[in-house]
Design an enzyme around this catalytic site. Structure first.
Site, mmCIF file in Angstrom:
data_model
loop_
_atom_site.group_PDB
_atom_site.id
_atom_site.type_symbol
_atom_site.label_atom_id
_atom_site.label_comp_id
_atom_site.label_asym_id
_atom_site.label_seq_id
_atom_site.Cartn_x
_atom_site.Cartn_y
_atom_site.Cartn_z
ATOM 1 C CG HIS A 1 -8.121 7.924 -2.484
ATOM 2 N ND1 HIS A 1 -7.764 7.455 -3.723
ATOM 3 C CD2 HIS A 1 -7.907 6.906 -1.618
ATOM 4 C CE1 HIS A 1 -7.357 6.191 -3.599
ATOM 5 N NE2 HIS A 1 -7.434 5.839 -2.333
ATOM 6 N NE ARG B 1 -4.957 6.544 0.350
ATOM 7 C CZ ARG B 1 -5.853 5.876 1.063
ATOM 8 N NH1 ARG B 1 -6.584 6.500 1.963
ATOM 9 N NH2 ARG B 1 -6.029 4.600 0.865
ATOM 10 C CD GLN C 1 -5.782 10.276 2.861
ATOM 11 O OE1 GLN C 1 -6.535 9.347 3.119
ATOM 12 N NE2 GLN C 1 -4.508 10.267 3.176
ATOM 13 N NE ARG D 1 -7.120 7.454 6.421
ATOM 14 C CZ ARG D 1 -7.298 6.456 5.553
ATOM 15 N NH1 ARG D 1 -6.703 5.302 5.737
ATOM 16 N NH2 ARG D 1 -8.066 6.620 4.489
ATOM 17 C CG PHE E 1 -2.381 0.028 0.894
ATOM 18 C CD1 PHE E 1 -2.979 -1.033 0.253
ATOM 19 C CD2 PHE E 1 -3.158 1.145 1.201
ATOM 20 C CE1 PHE E 1 -4.320 -0.999 -0.081
ATOM 21 C CE2 PHE E 1 -4.503 1.185 0.880
ATOM 22 C CZ PHE E 1 -5.088 0.116 0.241
ATOM 23 C CG HIS F 1 -10.552 8.776 0.860
ATOM 24 N ND1 HIS F 1 -11.638 7.979 0.536
ATOM 25 C CD2 HIS F 1 -9.643 7.940 1.439
ATOM 26 C CE1 HIS F 1 -11.380 6.723 0.910
ATOM 27 N NE2 HIS F 1 -10.200 6.682 1.475
ATOM 28 C CD GLU G 1 -2.772 4.118 -1.117
ATOM 29 O OE1 GLU G 1 -3.338 5.220 -1.068
ATOM 30 O OE2 GLU G 1 -1.952 3.748 -0.277
ATOM 31 C CG LEU H 1 -11.820 4.669 -2.964
ATOM 32 C CD1 LEU H 1 -10.768 5.763 -3.067
ATOM 33 C CD2 LEU H 1 -11.921 4.166 -1.530
#
Lengths: 598, 131, 251, 118
Positions: free
Chosen positions: A233, A286, A231, A389, A117, A354, A246, A243
């Site tokens: 994304h 991100r 955040q 994050r 990730f 996000h 990721e 979405l």
């Protein structure tokens, strides 16, 4: 008003609320738990999380790696003692989920599998195909049914906390099906209501993600921390904002600009390689990826689509069979919503709002400054996300701190008793009158949808990926204005049965409070850090003045009062935040320095 | 006191609501013809037990135009029964793997239909050969 | 995708229990673009034409299970059904069939939830294991035996597709029986005998007549008809052998 | 919860359905169309002598009984459901009628076959 007497009340039945409820039930079966949710638990937005949940698992990984990835990824705005606790307890919580039946994807030998990730040095993301949040939520909900002490109040909309004698002693909720009010008395209250992404226009969040718990705690004097950090994304569906996980990039997807060029290499994330490499290129964090999109757009290198500029998420080289196994939900979204077959055509994507990094100020044990009030999950700020994050840390946060919140609230509830029930009921009556006032207002003129749209548009322009003092000032003014206009809101629906119009009106009040906190917090942070990036002379991180948490306090009708709090640093001094080849170099230098100092 | 007053809609004529339901009902109605055919055979069997004259009477009866029409319809219905029987068959079987790959519903239906063709041909040959 | 604005007529079956004796159709004219879902169409109605229209929704991406409706008489998730597919005709949206209408497009889900709670939808471990012992081992193939049945999003479209549930609401119904099978088929679980007390009853597997429409409308490929009907054989074997082999034919 | 007795009826239904699906079309073609109208097979295929011989042999007896009885049980089960589907809710009456009919047919067929001696 009907009264229910609980020991612990939990507002919100997503991943965090359910995990907390189970923790209370397991800590003492005699404690009565009220689990209040405005939707049926399995509708909670945890359901939409796709990619996975992080926990150190492989022998070549270590707690230190996870700690460093998290703290560095958060641009050193994390509470490091809390992060240490977090990484240390992540794995056992994953195993606990496994014991409860979560269908984690497996390796051939039967052990749970992990995938890479963004921003993570070693693969440590546990996953259940690309429906990890869905499976975790349903596992937790179904497991919660095992515990008779959990009394659920499904489709109950929480309108306020009851604070008496300087501590929280319950909540008031509307039973949506009947419009009747319920007072749920409780010795401790856990707020687990999720984020506030709906203050923005293009976002990945469900319609229910309206910052309810944040606004409620805030109105009772609990500060909201670090709310300027929203955040974006990097890979969302144009216009709807839905979405694309990721994990698309974790599994090896590329981001291409209009020339078919992997542009991330121009933004300190290279060099590009064919196979995904941790912390390189598409597996950067991100914030950096979303910022790179913005720059490409400025350079005219994005693709012009019917809904504005996009870049391409290219999964073609992974092949249909692999995509169907690892990313079935993504495949379905692309095919059904966009008419794109990802095995043959790249998916057009844009960054979208996000996740709310900040939240209700809580200590490492999820307790707020208001006795009896705990918060957990996206609505809370225990301090592990800092200024950005890392993907797959949030699902883990739900279960690690969900358990902590449950244990702590149970302890608190056992050590205390309800004081002055008469006063509590009187307060509940006043809360009911206020909530009814919204629907019964005679002279309203403003429409809900109009105010909501104006808010979201203004937030998008003021608090986007890059921010300017002037536009943030405009947004501050706009939100102040909308809060005034909100007082003249008109609710057309006067019925009591499933009056969703009324609930939207109350939610709009929550949204406006949270929006105001976000923009004022952003305006006052005169530096660039993580997801908060400015272009008006504050392009650099400023550790001298702003290695600080923003604390926003409710100030009645006026703008929030902004204060600052210290950041807890244990073992990682703020350093250069770099990825790709530059990141490897920075790591080496840190090691050398560490050796020299040590 | 509740303000709720849930409204329950009638199920009258539900089978006409959707083409899927119509085909389901067609499948179920085949049973009437199966029963009728079984009764014709049962009748023949009883007649057989009663002796040659009785049985020949039954054989003669089979040759009437009405019985021809009836049997042509029954044949069509039996063919539909065979098709629908194997079409629903994948739903009635546990998930199976062959060589690590999931056996697809189409494969199960196809195998069933093939088995029916083989069985029918076998019966025709046996009857043809014996007589 | 052309982004020119067109107008489509959406008829909504309205039911306001405090004023309507029975449901009535109400028509709205909604401007739309080709990317808009039926849900977005209904949201437009609520935002700009009639605030009193009530419906459930949340994630918009076919995973939360809130927004199921009858769309031109077919049970569908409105978030992944698109207005363009009904243009230039009109479309009709109605609350999910076979479930009582609470209000407008909102159905009463309490029966579904009560049933969900009744089937022990959690792992009853075959063998206890502590956290320190780590995870239960489960091969990808063992996972495949139940994974599909764990994909149910509880949207209740299958209930709107099941005439047997419509005719007799005591029938446990497709989605919940599929969930029951999900746990029974999990290699970690040993609770089959407990759960099958319901499964083997008239209200369980035997309430199903293999219509199969539930699997047809399922937006997640769960195939509840398979989950139910493959258990009829187990149930029958157990019925006949229960006196011979105590504990029955459960695995 | 009360265990259902459906397995008894369902097993007979399934066996009959399977038999009908596998050989039903051929059987109908032979007994209802080809033989009575002199197609394909020799005219004496279903003559009294042939049929008597068939029903005197144990395998023949079982085949005849299986076809008639299982078809009846298969049909009875479905007709029972069909009536329920059409909204006939007199459960007991419907059951007695359907399964009683199948039972009677089975008894008659079995009795007849037993009476036919070699």
């Amino acid at each position: 008003m009907e009264v229910y007497k609980a020991d612990v009340a939990i507002v919100g039945a997503g991943g965090a609320g359910l995990r907390a409820a189970i923790a209370v039930a397991e800590s003492d079966p005699k404690l009565k738990i009220a689990l209040i949710s405005k939707v049926y638990p399995m509708r909670s937005h945890t359901v939409a999380a796709e990619g996975g949940a992080a926990a150190v698992t492989r022998p070549d990984d270590s707690l230190d790696h996870h700690f460093n990835d998290t703290v560095g990824g958060g641009d050193w705005l994390c509470e490091q003692d809390v992060v240490e606790y977090f990484v240390a307890h992540a794995h056992e919580e994953m195993v606990q989920m496994e014991h409860w039946g979560c269908p984690w994807s497996r390796k051939e030998d039967g052990h749970a599998n992990v995938r890479p990730f963004g921003g993570m040095k070693i693969e440590r993301t546990w996953f259940a195909a690309d429906k990890t949040g869905f499976h975790m939520l349903h596992t937790l909900f179904q497991t919660s049914i095992k515990y008779p002490s959990i009394k659920r109040f499904d489709e109950h909309f929480c309108v306020d906390l009851v604070v008496e004698d300087g501590r929280v002693q319950g909540v008031v909720a509307i039973e949506i099906a009947t419009g009747e009010f319920r007072l749920i008395q409780a010795k401790a209250v856990i707020v687990a209501t999720g984020g506030a992404g709906r203050v923005f226009r293009e976002n990945t969040n469900g319609g229910i993600v309206t910052g309810d718990g944040m606004a409620l705690a805030y109105r009772h004097g609990v500060p909201l921390r670090d709310m300027e950090f929203m955040q974006y994304h990097p890979t969302c569906m144009p216009r709807t904002g839905l979405l694309f996980t990721e994990a698309c990039r974790g599994e090896g997807g590329f981001l291409l600009n209009k020339d078919g060029y992997r542009y991330l290499q121009d933004y300190g994330l290279g060099p590009p390689e064919d196979k995904p490499r941790n912390k390189f290129m598409e597996l950067g964090p991100r914030d950096r990826l979303s910022q790179a999109f913005w720059h490409e757009q400025q350079k005219g290198r994005t693709i012009e689509g019917p809904f504005g500029s996009v870049v391409n998420l290219d999964l073609r080289h992974l092949g249909e069979a692999y995509l169907r196994e690892r990313l079935p939900q993504i495949y379905e979204l692309a095919e059904e919503f966009m008419g794109v077959d990802p095995a043959h055509t790249p998916i057009p994507v844009v960054p979208g709002v996000h996740y709310t990094m900040g939240g209700i100020l809580a200590d490492g044990k999820t307790a707020s400054g208001l006795p009896g009030l705990y918060s957990v999950g996206e609505c809370s700020s225990v301090g592990i996300h800092g200024a950005n994050r890392l993907g797959s840390n949030s699902l883990t946060e739900l279960i690690v701190f969900g358990k902590v919140a449950g244990d702590e609230a149970a302890k608190f509830a056992k050590a205390t008793s309800i004081s002055n029930p008469g006063a509590i009921e009187k307060q509940a009556d006043a809360i009911q009158a206020r909530a009814l006032g919204i629907v019964n207002k005679a002279d309203g003129t403003e429409r809900i949808a109009v105010l909501r749209t104006e808010m979201a548009k203004s937030m998008e322009s003021g608090c986007g990926i890059y921010r300017l003092g002037t536009t943030m000032q405009e947004t501050c003014n706009k939100i102040d204005e909308l809060k005034q206009r909100y007082k003249k809101l008109k609710v057309d629906d006067k019925s009591k049965v499933y009056n969703t119009d009324w609930l939207l009106a109350i939610e709009l009040g929550y949204l406006l409070d949270v929006a105001q906190v976000i923009v004022y917090s952003a305006f006052n942070r005169k530096e660039s850090r993580g997801s908060h990036q400015r272009l008006d002379g504050y392009e650099q991180r400023d550790d001298v003045n702003y290695l600080k948490h923003t604390l926003a306090y409710y100030n009645g009708d006026g703008a929030p009062r902004i204060e600052y709090g210290d950041v807890k640093i244990t073992k990682s001094k703020p350093g250069t935040r770099a990825y790709g080849a530059a990141g490897v170099k920075a790591d080496e230098e840190r090691k050398k320095q560490g050796a020299a100092n040590g | 006191m509740s303000n709720r007053r849930p409204y329950v809609r009638s199920m009258d004529g539900w089978w006409k609501r959707d083409a899927y339901f119509v085909s389901y009902m067609a499948r179920e109605v085949t049973s009437v013809f199966v029963a009728a055919y079984a009764v014709v055979l049962l009748f023949g069997l009883v007649r057989l037990g009663q002796g040659e004259a009785a049985f020949n009477g039954w054989l003669q009866y089979l040759k009437t135009p009405w019985m021809l029409v009836f049997h042509v319809i029954v044949l069509a219905v039996f063919c539909y029964h065979t098709w629908s029987w194997f079409k629903i068959m994948p739903k009635t079987m546990p998930i199976m793997f062959v060589g690590g790959k999931r056996v697809q519903p189409g494969t199960i239906t196809g195998t069933g239909l093939a088995a029916a063709v083989v069985a029918c041909l076998a019966l025709l040959f046996i009857v043809g050969g014996v007589s | 995708m052309a982004d020119t604005e067109k107008i489509i007529e959406i008829e909504v079956l309205r039911y306001r229990p405090e004023q309507d004796k029975e449901p009535v159709w109400q028509s709205y004219k909604v401007p739309f673009t080709d990317d808009m879902s039926v849900l977005q169409g209904v949201q437009y109605i609520k935002d700009y034409l009639d605030e009193t229209v009530s419906f459930r929704w949340s994630c918009r991406m076919a995973i939360c299970g809130s927004c199921g409706m009858m769309i031109d008489d077919k049970p569908k998730l409105s978030c992944k059904t698109f207005l363009r597919d009904y243009y230039p005709g009109k479309l009709r949206v109605e609350a999910l069939k076979h479930l009582p209408i609470e209000r407008d497009l909102i159905v009463d889900a309490t029966d579904f939830i009560t049933k969900l709670e009744s089937i022990k939808p959690y792992i009853i471990p075959k063998e206890e294991r502590t956290l320190a012992q780590g995870e239960y081992l489960q091969t990808p193939e063992q996972r495949d035996m139940y994974e599909q049945f764990s994909s149910c999003i509880n949207c209740m479209l299958c209930y709107a597709a099941c005439p047997q549930y419509g005719l007799n609401p005591k029938f446990t119904g497709p989605g919940i029986l599929a969930l029951m099978h999900r746990y029974n088929a999990d290699s970690r679980d040993g609770g089959q005998a407990e759960r099958n007390e319901l499964g083997y009853a008239d209200e369980g597997y035997w309430g199903c007549t293999a219509v199969g429409y539930c699997s047809e409308v399922c937006p997640k490929g769960v195939d509840p008809a398979n989950a139910i009907n493959q258990n009829k054989m187990n149930s029958a074997i157990n019925y006949f052998t229960r006196f011979v082999t105590p504990g029955g034919a459960d695995k | 919860m009360k265990r259902s007795n459906e397995p008894i009826f369902w097993s007979l239904f399934g066996a009959g359905g399977m038999l009908a699906a596998l050989v039903g079309p051929a059987l109908v073609f032979i007994t209802g169309i080809a033989v009575p109208f002199g197609l394909v097979f020799k005219p004496e295929t279903m003559s009294y002598a042939h049929m008597l011989a068939l029903s005197q042999n144990w395998a023949g007896k079982i085949f005849i009984l299986a076809v008639i009885a299982l078809f009846l049980w298969h049909a009875a089960h479905r007709i029972h459901i069909l009536l329920h589907d059409f909204g006939v809710h007199a459960v007991t009456a419907v059951r007695v009628l359907c399964y009683g009919g199948a039972f009677a047919g089975t008894v008659i067929a079995a009795y007849t076959l037993l009476m036919i001696k070699a």
